[in-house]
Scaffold this active site. Structure first.
Site, PDB file in Angstrom:
ATOM      1  CG  ASP A  44      -2.138   0.957   0.985  1.00 61.94           C
ATOM      2  OD1 ASP A  44      -2.316   1.443  -0.157  1.00 61.94           O
ATOM      3  OD2 ASP A  44      -2.872   1.234   1.944  1.00 61.94           O
TER       4      ASP A  44
ATOM      5  CG  ASN B 241       0.385   8.639   3.750  1.00 61.33           C
ATOM      6  OD1 ASN B 241      -0.340   8.985   2.838  1.00 61.33           O
ATOM      7  ND2 ASN B 241       0.335   7.418   4.274  1.00 61.33           N
TER       8      ASN B 241
END
Length: 825
Positions: A587, A673
């Site tokens: 992911d 992120n």
């Protein structure tokens, strides 16, 4: 000439209002005997809805649910007259104040609107459409632009100055336009029902004062006089749009003089200045010649493409999600420095009707902040957009759009902000629609459906304006969607091109997918891209493949997942791509910022792209060709040994998720992120938030089902503690030198979650938000803590910096609203 935005009363109702003014004293003095002269009249209900939103909503929830308005029964009296007097005079020994500043008509309009909230509302007969007034449109154009000088205060078909409403999208009938020209002050007495457009709400904001239209003359301390129309006000401040179309906010205590005239700024002598035929012709012109798709006049639009292209010349603004087209997420403002940051103080907090967390990055243009609120606080859950005074936080307008379709498995209930181009504001919705609003009023202009949210598609981030296009990605990479990037016409919402982030048969890259696994290959494009005008290239990042963890069912590189693609913005055609993590099973989507820097690198001036990927590696690419120049891990990475001459990673054995589970650095959350990094041209450093920890990754079989998450994940959750003998997990802020890829300094944070982003400034201060609720300032040169402020709840968004009237502010979306800080006066 200035027209009121909407005549809240038809010609017949205007006459009724006049009769009411002379008849009211003759009624019984009993409150319950007072009769509402506007009962069940659509125009009055619409005006009342706008007033309710501005005056009542801070204590009574949207739609009135907080006070059980749906029952129609109230403790302090349920008759129309009793409600009227309770609004006018307040209710003793309660928190309900008196609203004496509202006119009689305005109070009755609120009563009319409240009656529509009951479970059994009065039947409302739609008003019969007025017969169009006769007139000569061609002569009306001449009078409108010439003798009437209407473009000096109004916009029509993209031309003019927006002091009054944009008449291109007016809902007035020809007869109402004529009535407003002849008597603008009657129209001004009732605020426009359409002031916020569909779902929009006019000014006033939380705790605001009267919002009826008024002419304001403000004399500043230096003697300069500003005249305009009132947008909002409270006890200490007042906001206007002046006669140049500029938004201005004043602290009343700092004004030498302030005059508020409760009449329209529009001249009241048009009935004598223009002939009756000319007024009729103007009405005919406005009703027959409107073209909402007409291009905006760049000289008078909210934010033209030329201004956006040259945003560096206007450092006071924050005009895009990343702060500029190149993705720097940096403010060149210098007022706040390491020497004075300790003196920062909270300036204002704008509540947004919910205690939910807000991930939006606000935009600021010419003293107005545009941002989105928390998903779910609007009626039925949905999208909220706010225009705020960036100096005080006072609401200028608000737009609510309920979520029309809901996927029961949706998991990304966030909205990350808006985009601006010309006079239009663009926002995505959780049910995968793209919406254009009038940036000056919040009125909805168009809405297009990008995809089916029942299949997992969502639109959580703002689009990117590029020349004459609005370019957007799509969210939903957890659901086995087929990601894409699309361009739309800003004026009409017409789709102009489409790029498949997951290529189909016959398209480049389709052969990197096993069999038909591309059909549910995910590849969400859920963060805004960046743009290089010299190369005329858009750079857009692509997320994880689907299923997330099971790479065996999609053996191959799985283009263009975990990649950046360079596209021609005119056609959507791919120029080049670079894939950070082929066949990812962790992911590690690559939807992090791509910062476009022109600088010397290894002794040569180059056009670079700087990108800290979720996979834990800091990349330097040549953005002309896509060639990887350098790749340096910035946290522990146990998946890659090195890279070959073409920039392809050489993997460490056992790096992929499998049925037994494997521990790999970094974790599922990644080394960083989507939270904003920042590049300072002043220090030459790249700043980012980081998380250095491993994850346990396992894979398992899963059949695709539309609308459900498509993870292909086993028992491993993607997070975990360090293996025996390994160094502890850490997280915080770091600065990287792009020349070497080496970390220059770190500031550790104790929270186990990723910090929500940062912004570097020209004063050599880095502002950082934390999920512990702290907002902190660090020295950009060495990471030393300079200042901190506890907001009391987690901060989930990245901060920005801007200036109003020469004063630097720093803002961040937090839990329940926007928090803003500055140095004391």
């Amino acid at each position: 000439m200035r027209l009121s935005k909407t005549i809240a009363l038809s010609v017949g109702v205007l006459a009724g209002a006049f009769i009411f003014a002379t008849w009211l004293p003759a009624q019984s003095d009993r409150a319950e005997a007072l009769q509402n002269p506007f009962a069940a009249q659509p125009a009055a209900i619409a005006a009342g809805k706008t007033l309710f939103a501005a005056q009542c909503q801070s204590c009574h929830a949207p739609g009135g649910s907080a006070s059980a308005f749906t029952s129609g029964a109230f403790k302090s009296g349920s008759a129309d007259g009793e409600i009227f007097l309770n609004i006018r005079n307040g209710i003793r020994n309660t928190a309900m104040p008196a609203y004496a500043q509202l006119t009689t008509d305005q109070v009755w309009q609120i009563v009319s609107y409240m009656r529509t909230l009951t479970s059994a509302p009065a039947t409302i007969s739609p008003a019969a459409p007025a017969a169009p007034a006769a007139g000569d449109s061609a002569n009306g154009k001449v009078a409108f632009e010439g003798k009437g000088a209407c473009l000096s205060c109004h916009v029509f078909n993209g031309k003019g100055i927006a002091v009054g409403p944009d008449l291109t999208t007016t809902t007035l009938t020809a007869d109402q336009i004529i009535a407003s020209i002849n008597n603008p002050n009657v129209a001004a007495a009732a605020p426009a029902a359409a002031a916020g457009g569909r779902g929009g709400r006019g000014g006033g904001g939380r705790g605001g004062g009267a919002v009826g239209r008024a002419t304001v003359t403000a004399t500043a301390a230096d003697g300069k006089i500003y005249k305009g129309t009132r947008k909002s006000q409270d006890t200490f401040t007042i906001q206007i749009v002046d006669t140049t179309g500029a938004f201005r906010s004043f602290d009343r205590a700092e004004l030498k003089d302030l005059k508020i005239d409760n009449t329209s700024l529009m001249p009241s002598d048009y009935a004598t200045r223009l002939t009756a035929a000319e007024i009729r012709d103007i009405a005919a012109y406005l009703k027959s010649s409107a073209n909402p798709a007409a291009p905006a006049d760049p000289a008078h639009s909210v934010l033209s493409w030329n201004r956006l292209l040259n945003a560096a010349k206007e450092p006071a603004n924050w005009p895009t999600y990343w702060g500029d087209l190149a993705g720097f997420h940096y403010s060149p403002l210098t007022e706040i420095t390491p020497a004075n940051a300790k003196n920062l103080q909270a300036q204002w907090m704008a509540p947004m009707g919910s205690e939910s967390q807000i991930q939006a990055t606000p935009l600021v243009v010419d003293g107005v902040m545009y941002t989105t609120g928390p998903i779910g606080s609007a009626a039925a859950g949905g999208t909220q957009v706010f225009a705020l005074d960036a100096k005080t936080g006072k609401q200028i307008w608000r737009y609510d759009r309920p979520q029309k379709v809901k996927n029961q498995y949706e998991n990304n209930r966030v909205n990350r902000g808006v985009a601006i181009l010309d006079n239009r504001l663009f926002v995505g919705t959780l049910d995968a629609a793209l919406i254009a609003l009038d940036a000056r009023t919040g009125k909805q202009l168009w809405e297009v459906q990008l995809a089916d949210t029942k299949e997992g598609y969502e639109l959580t981030a703002p689009p990117l304006p590029v020349k004459d296009k609005i370019i957007t990605g799509i969210s939903g990479g957890e659901f086995g969607i087929r990601g894409f990037i699309e361009a739309y016409d800003p004026a009409t919402g017409k789709k102009l091109w489409h790029f498949n982030a997951i290529p189909g048969p016959g398209e480049f890259g389709n052969n990197t997918w096993l069999n038909d696994s591309w059909q549910h290959g995910s590849g969400g494009t859920w963060m805004p891209g960046t743009y290089d005008p010299e190369l005329n290239t858009v750079y857009w990042t692509v997320g994880n493949p689907g299923p997330n963890s099971n790479g065996d069912v999609r053996q191959g590189d799985d283009l263009f997942t975990c990649s950046v693609v360079a596209l021609d913005p005119d056609t959507g055609v791919r120029k080049w791509h670079y894939q950070f993590t082929p066949n990812d099973t962790h992911d590690w989507d690559s939807n992090e910022d791509t910062i476009l820097v022109d600088r010397a690198w290894h002794g040569q001036q180059r056009k670079l792209m700087l990108h800290a990927d979720r996979n834990g590696v800091f990349y330097v690419l040549d953005r002309v060709t896509g060639k990887m120049l350098a790749a340096t891990p910035y946290v522990r990475t146990t998946w890659v040994k090195d890279w070959d001459a073409n920039g392809r990673p050489n993997f460490i054995d056992g790096w992929r998720a499998n049925a037994e589970g494997v521990t790999v650095y970094p974790s599922l959350g990644g080394g960083t992120n989507f939270q904003a990094p920042s590049y300072s041209p002043k220090t030459g450093l790249y700043y980012l938030v980081y998380h250095d920890s491993p994850g346990n990754f396992s894979a398992g079989p899963q059949a695709y089902e539309a609308g459900r998450q498509y993870q292909g994940r086993g028992n491993g959750g993607g997070f975990g503690g360090p293996p025996a003998g390994a160094a502890p997990n850490t997280q915080g802020v770091m600065a990287i030198d792009p020349e070497t890829g080496k970390v220059q300094w770190k500031f550790d944070l104790s929270s186990a979650a990723l910090p929500p982003g940062l912004v570097a400034t020209g004063g050599n201060v880095v502002f950082v938000a934390t999920t512990e609720g702290y907002f902190i300032a660090l020295d950009a040169t060495n990471g030393k803590l300079l200042w901190r402020y506890n907001t009391g709840a987690p901060i989930p968004a990245s901060p920005i910096s801007y200036a109003v009237d020469g004063k630097q502010y720093v803002s961040v979306s937090g839990t329940g609203g926007v928090f803003t800080f500055a140095l004391p006066k």
